[in-house]
Design an enzyme around this catalytic site. Structure first.
Site, PDB file in Angstrom:
ATOM      1  CG  ASP A  33     -27.595 -27.650   5.104  1.00 21.98           C
ATOM      2  OD1 ASP A  33     -26.396 -27.969   5.035  1.00 21.98           O
ATOM      3  OD2 ASP A  33     -28.462 -28.341   5.690  1.00 21.98           O
ATOM      4  CG  ASP A  54     -25.665 -32.611  10.623  1.00 28.44           C
ATOM      5  OD1 ASP A  54     -25.982 -31.446  10.920  1.00 28.44           O
ATOM      6  OD2 ASP A  54     -25.845 -33.096   9.486  1.00 28.44           O
TER       7      ASP A  54
HETATM    8  C1  DGJ Z   1     -28.140 -30.892   7.320  1.00 28.64           C
HETATM    9  C2  DGJ Z   1     -27.839 -29.945   8.443  1.00 28.64           C
HETATM   10  O1  DGJ Z   1     -26.546 -30.162   8.912  1.00 28.64           O
HETATM   11  C3  DGJ Z   1     -28.886 -30.117   9.537  1.00 28.64           C
HETATM   12  O2  DGJ Z   1     -28.610 -29.277  10.610  1.00 28.64           O
HETATM   13  C4  DGJ Z   1     -30.248 -29.821   8.957  1.00 28.64           C
HETATM   14  O3  DGJ Z   1     -30.322 -28.481   8.593  1.00 28.64           O
HETATM   15  C5  DGJ Z   1     -30.513 -30.720   7.762  1.00 28.64           C
HETATM   16  N1  DGJ Z   1     -29.465 -30.624   6.796  1.00 28.64           N
HETATM   17  C6  DGJ Z   1     -31.818 -30.356   7.104  1.00 28.64           C
HETATM   18  O4  DGJ Z   1     -32.037 -31.051   5.955  1.00 28.64           O
END
Ligand code: DGJ
Length: 777
Positions: free
Chosen positions: A520, A590
């Site tokens: 991430d 997301d």
């Molecule tokens: C942002 C990501 O897009 C989510 O899927 C998740 O992993 C969160 N971060 C976790 O902090």
């Protein structure tokens, strides 16, 4: 003089009207096999090079004074083919050309065409500095690819032909043209590697300083192309967090249109484009020039149109707030910029790009493997993770058919919420007193692989790492660093940061049986200062960061070749060919609401293949429409299927449905992940959306139908769109058996020409139809 004018006009008209006819009639049949030696050839009239792919020609000429000029880029069977000696040209006099020469004239390069009667000139009508590698120097009438400052302060450069070579890289032909500055030690090699069956050119340049003192690079773009004069529309993707990949279409008017990223994070826009003549360019018809960039840092794509209608497309690293000191004997290589041409509309463009990514960009290890069905516990447990609860989720995940269990954020030291912990990549002993090993063992015993989330490029000020090395975060000494999600960006340009991350991630992967990494990155850059570096290096930080990021991932992948990687950046904030050559799939957004996802995935699929597009089923309902579980599954099954919901709250009935859907997904997965994608109905044009995937050998297909909402037919403009679903890409002469939500046997011609009725009713209803070609009697 009279002849000259007449000839100039008629040639120009004949030249471009032929182009359009060829495209519209589909006259250029794509070829699939090529002798490498016939892809790039040297031409003598004019002297230069011709690159021929299945559907395109790219032509470069060496003009007077040793300048290297781009001549033509577009459909096959055009270009200077029609101007070569002996060819009858469509002039009023019906002249036959006997000689062709390219000269550098006062107003730019021009062609001189001879026959025994006349001598005529075909003016390219472009500026005097049109170059294959445009540079800052002389008259500048295009966006330069090379801008440098020499040690004596001279800011102009001059690049002339030195040598060239046609050779192969990984089995594909490549043309290298070496250019040199006659007065200074700057050499620039321009590379074009060709994937002929996909109509793809990969362009990059390498700058070499053969002088004794440093040269300052202020700009080094990867590649530039010029399109024939016409009116063009630009298609690109843009959006924001939770709304990525929204397709934009805009007319290119005289001036420059730039799409770019300045802070690394690209939820707003990935480096992808498509350009199509303004009155053409549907899903299935019209010429499309398209491309993308192998770079995950700051990038820019410029589309410059001059008043004569010529359009230059140029792309590469964004040198905004960046310079690079090229020391004596050193080289600087740009990333690859990809340019492609499709004669058959947006589907043709995206099919070529998808295939290019699947066959030539993804890492060989996972290129030909299918992506697993995964469960990710983020939406179920957020930061509050422990062994028992993860195991409970894993048991149900296994029961319904999941193959990979992923623990997301929250597992590492001090990570009680998003205020703390980033940087300390050891297991949180309060949450996992015995480490992760017992959990992983139990998950493996269930028959599931185990995966884990990391965010290596970031640090929370509340972490052991930051307390020990505050100087490791990007910063300026007298500026207050901006925090976002309570975190700062590590300065990965530093060797010590690189070493730390390599060591801590290696330990994590060596000590635990981890088969999947979700990588991430949750904030853009700010205050990109590197006060410890020599002043001349400080503005190289953004490029050095990405070089080290690539080095880090490459090294981890070499050490742990069995581990699958997923790129994520607050959802879809890092999607480019550079990261795809290192990571195997993408967390698309997301936004896991299925209605929003139909829109997001529609845009994504223009540029990138379904094999990368991870899509989870969660409880999210951003539009308050209470979508059914079946609808959610049908949306996620059109990409890489994942589950993110809290499975412990699912009833037995929901689990049974999930098991049924996952089993069906496994059946259609090869077609979805490896097939050719046809966007049958855009969700932006009506209240319906439909996608079709056809297996590469044409023997199978899957169709997804989605009703967004339903009104009386014709009562709103969007409900007036056709209620017939015309399939595409089938064998017209074969019979297909249809199963799933529509059953029967229908021939390909009928399915494509007459189509299926839009058979689903009701708001947010959906269906899947599977097609299998019957063997011919
Ligand atoms: C942002 C990501 O897009 C989510 O899927 C998740 O992993 C969160 N971060 C976790 O902090």
């Amino acid at each position: 003089m009279k002849y000259r004018l007449v000839f100039l006009v008629t040639i120009t008209v004949a030249f471009y009207s032929v182009n359009l006819r060829a495209v519209q009639s589909g006259a250029s049949e794509p070829r699939t096999t090529f002798k490498q030696t016939e892809v790039i050839t040297k031409t003598t009239n004019p002297f230069g090079w011709k690159i021929e792919t299945a559907s395109s020609v790219y032509q470069i000429a060496l003009a007077q004074d040793n300048i290297v000029v781009p001549v033509y880029y577009g459909p096959r069977g055009q270009a200077l083919d029609i101007l070569k000696p002996g060819v009858k040209v469509d002039t009023r006099a019906g002249d036959t050309i006997q000689e062709v020469h390219l000269y550098q004239g006062q107003h730019g390069p021009f062609l001189e065409l001879h026959n025994d009667r006349i001598k005529v000139y075909l003016d390219f009508k472009v500026g005097s500095t049109i170059r294959e590698v445009p540079f800052r120097g002389g008259f500048v009438e295009q966006t330069p690819a090379v801008e440098v400052v020499f040690p004596d302060g001279t800011r102009d450069c001059e690049l002339v032909y030195a040598s060239s070579e046609i050779f192969e890289i990984d089995g594909f032909p490549c043309l290298r043209i070496d250019l040199k500055d006659p007065a200074y030690g700057l050499f620039v090699s321009s590379y074009i590697r060709v994937i002929p069956e996909l109509d793809i050119l990969e362009k990059w340049i390498v700058l070499t300083n053969k002088g004794t003192e440093p040269i300052r690079i202020e700009n080094a773009q990867s590649g530039s192309v010029w399109l024939p004069p016409d009116e063009y529309d630009l298609l690109h993707l843009c959006g924001k967090w939770g709304h990525e990949f929204m397709l934009q279409r805009t007319r290119l008017t005289p001036g420059v249109k730039t799409i770019q990223v300045r802070g690394f994070v690209a939820n707003e826009t990935p480096p992808w484009f498509a350009v199509t003549p303004a009155d053409q360019g549907s899903e299935t018809q019209g010429a499309v020039w398209f491309g993308g960039l192998h770079w995950s840092g700051n990038w820019r794509l410029d589309f410059e149109k001059n008043f004569n209608g010529n359009v230059q497309i140029i792309g590469g690293i964004n040198f905004w707030d960046t310079t690079w000191q090229l020391k004596s004997k050193e080289q600087f290589s740009t990333p690859k910029m990809v340019f492609g041409f499709a004669p058959d509309g947006m589907t043709g463009a995206s099919t070529r790009m998808h295939t290019y990514i699947r066959r030539h960009v993804l890492r060989p290890k996972f290129r030909n493997t299918l992506r697993p069905v995964l469960y990710n516990s983020w939406y179920a447990t957020t930061f509050y993770v422990n062994e028992e609860q993860q195991l409970a989720l894993a048991r149900i995940a296994k029961e319904i058919g999941v193959e990979l269990f992923v623990i997301d954020d929250g597992w590492f030291k001090g990570r009680v919420n998003d205020h703390a912990g980033l940087g300390d990549w050891t297991v949180d002993k309060k949450k996992f007193p015995n480490g992760l090993k017992p959990l992983i063992k139990k998950i493996n015993d269930l028959g599931l692989d185990f995966g884990i989330w990391v965010e290596p490029e970031m640090v929370n000020p509340d972490s052991d790492l930051y307390r020990a090395h505050p100087e490791w975060a990007l910063h300026y000494p007298k500026r207050t660093p901006h925090q976002l999600r309570h975190q700062l960006v590590l300065n990965l340009a530093r060797q010590d940061v690189y070493d730390y991350l390599l060591e801590s991630l290696t330990t994590l992967l060596r000590e635990n049986n981890i088969r999947f990494i979700k990588w991430d990155r949750n904030r853009p850059l700010s205050e990109p200062g590197w006060p410890d570096a020599p002043r001349s290096m400080q503005r190289e930080v953004r490029i050095r960061f990405i070089h080290n990021l690539y080095r880090l991932i490459d090294e981890l992948r070499a050490r742990f070749p069995e581990v699958l990687f997923e790129t994520c950046s607050s959802g879809g904030g890092r999607n480019d060919l550079g990261i795809f050559s290192r990571m195997d799939q993408v967390w698309t957004s997301d936004n896991t609401d299925p209605v929003g996802r139909i829109m997001i995935q529609h845009g994504f699929l223009h540029a990138f293949p379904a094999k990368l597009m991870v899509s989870w089923i969660t409880h999210e309902d951003w539009h308050n429409v209470r979508p059914s579980l079946r609808f959610r599954f049908h949306v996620s099954m059109s990409g890489v299927l994942g589950i993110g919901a809290d499975l412990t709250t699912w009833s037995q009935q929901q689990r049974d449905l999930a098991a049924e859907m996952i089993a069906q997904y496994k059946q259609i997965r090869p077609v979805v992940q490896e097939g050719i994608c046809h966007r049958l109905h855009s969700p932006f044009e009506s209240n319906r959306a439909a996608l079709e995937y056809v297996s590469p050998d044409g023997s199978q297909a899957v169709v997804f139908l989605y009703n967004l909402w339903e009104t009386l037919g014709g009562s709103t403009s969007s409900a007036r769109a056709s209620g017939t679903l015309h399939l595409r890409g089938l064998d017209p002469d074969a019979n297909y058996s249809l199963t799933g939500d529509w059953q029967g046997t229908v021939d390909g011609r009928t399915l494509m020409n007459i189509g299926l009725p839009w058979f689903i009713r009701g708001n947010f209803n959906s269906a899947i139809v599977m097609l299998k070609r019957q063997t011919k009697q």
